[in-house]
Design a protein around this motif. Sequence first.
Motif, PDB file in Angstrom:
ATOM      1  N   ALA A   1       4.114   5.917  -2.745  1.00  0.00           N
ATOM      2  CA  ALA A   1       4.214   7.352  -2.959  1.00  0.00           C
ATOM      3  C   ALA A   1       5.371   7.920  -1.972  1.00  0.00           C
ATOM      4  N   SER A   2       5.179   7.461  -0.853  1.00  0.00           N
ATOM      5  CA  SER A   2       6.111   7.836   0.075  1.00  0.00           C
ATOM      6  C   SER A   2       7.433   7.754  -0.102  1.00  0.00           C
ATOM      7  N   MET A   3       7.846   6.463  -0.765  1.00  0.00           N
ATOM      8  CA  MET A   3       9.217   6.197  -1.023  1.00  0.00           C
ATOM      9  C   MET A   3       9.598   6.958  -2.362  1.00  0.00           C
ATOM     10  N   VAL A   4       8.387   7.233  -3.155  1.00  0.00           N
ATOM     11  CA  VAL A   4       9.144   7.957  -4.407  1.00  0.00           C
ATOM     12  C   VAL A   4       9.251   9.360  -3.792  1.00  0.00           C
ATOM     13  N   LEU A   5       8.616  10.228  -2.925  1.00  0.00           N
ATOM     14  CA  LEU A   5       8.961  11.188  -2.394  1.00  0.00           C
ATOM     15  C   LEU A   5      10.360  11.397  -1.834  1.00  0.00           C
ATOM     16  N   LEU A   6      10.680  10.216  -1.023  1.00  0.00           N
ATOM     17  CA  LEU A   6      11.891  10.028  -0.552  1.00  0.00           C
ATOM     18  C   LEU A   6      12.978  10.034  -1.417  1.00  0.00           C
ATOM     19  N   ALA A   7      12.982   9.244  -2.462  1.00  0.00           N
ATOM     20  CA  ALA A   7      13.628   9.322  -3.524  1.00  0.00           C
ATOM     21  C   ALA A   7      14.058  10.559  -4.370  1.00  0.00           C
ATOM     22  N   LEU A   8      12.899  11.303  -4.435  1.00  0.00           N
ATOM     23  CA  LEU A   8      12.919  12.802  -4.877  1.00  0.00           C
ATOM     24  C   LEU A   8      13.815  13.652  -4.227  1.00  0.00           C
TER      25      LEU A   8
ATOM     26  N   ALA B   1      13.462  19.777  -1.639  1.00  0.00           N
ATOM     27  CA  ALA B   1      14.282  18.540  -0.964  1.00  0.00           C
ATOM     28  C   ALA B   1      13.454  18.211   0.454  1.00  0.00           C
ATOM     29  N   VAL B   2      13.531  19.249   1.278  1.00  0.00           N
ATOM     30  CA  VAL B   2      12.860  19.349   2.571  1.00  0.00           C
ATOM     31  C   VAL B   2      11.304  18.879   2.406  1.00  0.00           C
ATOM     32  N   VAL B   3      10.673  19.513   1.524  1.00  0.00           N
ATOM     33  CA  VAL B   3       9.172  19.123   1.375  1.00  0.00           C
ATOM     34  C   VAL B   3       9.100  17.669   1.095  1.00  0.00           C
ATOM     35  N   ALA B   4       9.855  17.238   0.189  1.00  0.00           N
ATOM     36  CA  ALA B   4       9.805  15.710  -0.440  1.00  0.00           C
ATOM     37  C   ALA B   4      10.028  14.770   0.768  1.00  0.00           C
ATOM     38  N   GLY B   5      11.070  15.252   1.486  1.00  0.00           N
ATOM     39  CA  GLY B   5      11.735  14.238   2.475  1.00  0.00           C
ATOM     40  C   GLY B   5      10.587  14.164   3.695  1.00  0.00           C
ATOM     41  N   ALA B   6      10.058  15.399   3.949  1.00  0.00           N
ATOM     42  CA  ALA B   6       9.108  15.549   5.139  1.00  0.00           C
ATOM     43  C   ALA B   6       7.739  14.804   4.771  1.00  0.00           C
ATOM     44  N   LEU B   7       7.375  15.172   3.723  1.00  0.00           N
ATOM     45  CA  LEU B   7       6.132  14.401   3.265  1.00  0.00           C
ATOM     46  C   LEU B   7       6.162  12.886   3.030  1.00  0.00           C
ATOM     47  N   GLY B   8       7.571  12.468   2.517  1.00  0.00           N
ATOM     48  CA  GLY B   8       7.807  10.972   2.349  1.00  0.00           C
ATOM     49  C   GLY B   8       7.663  10.418   3.679  1.00  0.00           C
TER      50      GLY B   8
ATOM     51  N   PRO C   1       0.597  -4.951  -2.385  1.00  0.00           N
ATOM     52  CA  PRO C   1      -0.554  -4.887  -2.759  1.00  0.00           C
ATOM     53  C   PRO C   1      -1.593  -5.733  -2.156  1.00  0.00           C
ATOM     54  N   GLY C   2      -2.716  -4.736  -1.504  1.00  0.00           N
ATOM     55  CA  GLY C   2      -3.620  -5.475  -0.583  1.00  0.00           C
ATOM     56  C   GLY C   2      -3.709  -4.902   0.834  1.00  0.00           C
ATOM     57  N   ALA C   3      -2.270  -4.354   1.122  1.00  0.00           N
ATOM     58  CA  ALA C   3      -2.004  -3.834   2.350  1.00  0.00           C
ATOM     59  C   ALA C   3      -2.850  -2.432   2.556  1.00  0.00           C
ATOM     60  N   PRO C   4      -3.543  -2.165   3.675  1.00  0.00           N
ATOM     61  CA  PRO C   4      -4.361  -1.070   3.953  1.00  0.00           C
ATOM     62  C   PRO C   4      -3.776   0.377   3.326  1.00  0.00           C
ATOM     63  N   HIS C   5      -2.460   0.672   3.370  1.00  0.00           N
ATOM     64  CA  HIS C   5      -1.828   1.878   2.662  1.00  0.00           C
ATOM     65  C   HIS C   5      -0.685   1.539   1.761  1.00  0.00           C
ATOM     66  N   ALA C   6      -0.832   0.522   0.849  1.00  0.00           N
ATOM     67  CA  ALA C   6       0.138   0.244   0.039  1.00  0.00           C
ATOM     68  C   ALA C   6       0.492   1.397  -0.931  1.00  0.00           C
ATOM     69  N   GLY C   7      -0.507   2.115  -1.310  1.00  0.00           N
ATOM     70  CA  GLY C   7      -0.229   3.190  -2.078  1.00  0.00           C
ATOM     71  C   GLY C   7       0.441   4.376  -1.907  1.00  0.00           C
ATOM     72  N   LEU C   8       0.060   4.562  -0.291  1.00  0.00           N
ATOM     73  CA  LEU C   8       0.708   5.470   0.255  1.00  0.00           C
ATOM     74  C   LEU C   8       2.218   5.295   0.580  1.00  0.00           C
ATOM     75  N   TYR C   9       2.604   3.930   0.736  1.00  0.00           N
ATOM     76  CA  TYR C   9       3.895   3.384   0.891  1.00  0.00           C
ATOM     77  C   TYR C   9       4.644   3.826  -0.349  1.00  0.00           C
TER      78      TYR C   9
ATOM     79  N   ALA D   1       5.475   6.828   7.589  1.00  0.00           N
ATOM     80  CA  ALA D   1       4.853   6.727   8.858  1.00  0.00           C
ATOM     81  C   ALA D   1       3.744   6.345   9.256  1.00  0.00           C
ATOM     82  N   VAL D   2       2.824   7.045   8.488  1.00  0.00           N
ATOM     83  CA  VAL D   2       1.264   6.670   8.541  1.00  0.00           C
ATOM     84  C   VAL D   2       1.110   5.330   7.805  1.00  0.00           C
ATOM     85  N   ALA D   3       1.773   4.896   6.607  1.00  0.00           N
ATOM     86  CA  ALA D   3       1.383   3.689   6.048  1.00  0.00           C
ATOM     87  C   ALA D   3       2.022   2.420   6.896  1.00  0.00           C
ATOM     88  N   VAL D   4       3.247   2.657   7.773  1.00  0.00           N
ATOM     89  CA  VAL D   4       3.637   1.507   8.284  1.00  0.00           C
ATOM     90  C   VAL D   4       2.950   1.428  10.022  1.00  0.00           C
ATOM     91  N   ALA D   5       2.177   2.753  10.173  1.00  0.00           N
ATOM     92  CA  ALA D   5       1.764   2.496  11.811  1.00  0.00           C
ATOM     93  C   ALA D   5       0.636   1.161  11.793  1.00  0.00           C
TER      94      ALA D   5
END
Length: 198
Positions: free
Chosen positions: A46-53, A6-13, A36-44, A18-22
Amino acid sequence: MISRWAVVAGALGSAGLAVAVAGAPLSAFVSESGVPGAPHAGLYAASMVLLALSLALLTPAQPLRAAAACFGLAAPLAGVAAGVHCSPGCPLPPYETPSARDLVHATGAVGALGLCALAMLLCATLPAAGRFWRRAGRIGILVAYPPLILSAAGILLVGRSLFTGVTERLALAAVCAWVVFSSAAVPRTSAPPAPGSR
């Protein structure tokens, strides 16, 4: 072991989000980074999935049933926010006209954030939470509630603005930090006392 993941998933997410929004303007909503089309849409996403996990993994480790239920419900809502992106600009009421997709995404994102905030409150106020979780809940309230309240006020009273964008980011950062901190503390709080510690 579960809490470590949970720590690993939360920290990575949290870091990924933070990078996606920066790269987005501070006046933009956080969710605009996932369009879709935003510079880091895929990262956003994936990060939300990690936070959900992370929330899902934290659920069975939380000793307070009411708080565990909050984490358990927040996890799929964060997953919804990851899987259903908003339309460009992420319009929100009352100053903009959202589509059905926008409302689904906002419900997932706001619902997950709100349930985490409720978990903080329950931990802080219910005696069954235990001494550590009461302290953790109080810290969460002190750190996360001011930007959460200001962000909600900004959306309702101001709409899209620098004030709303900044407070939304601060609120999200505070809640993510609290979830990661709580996950990291679970092994210490759930472990049996050492011999002679009484």
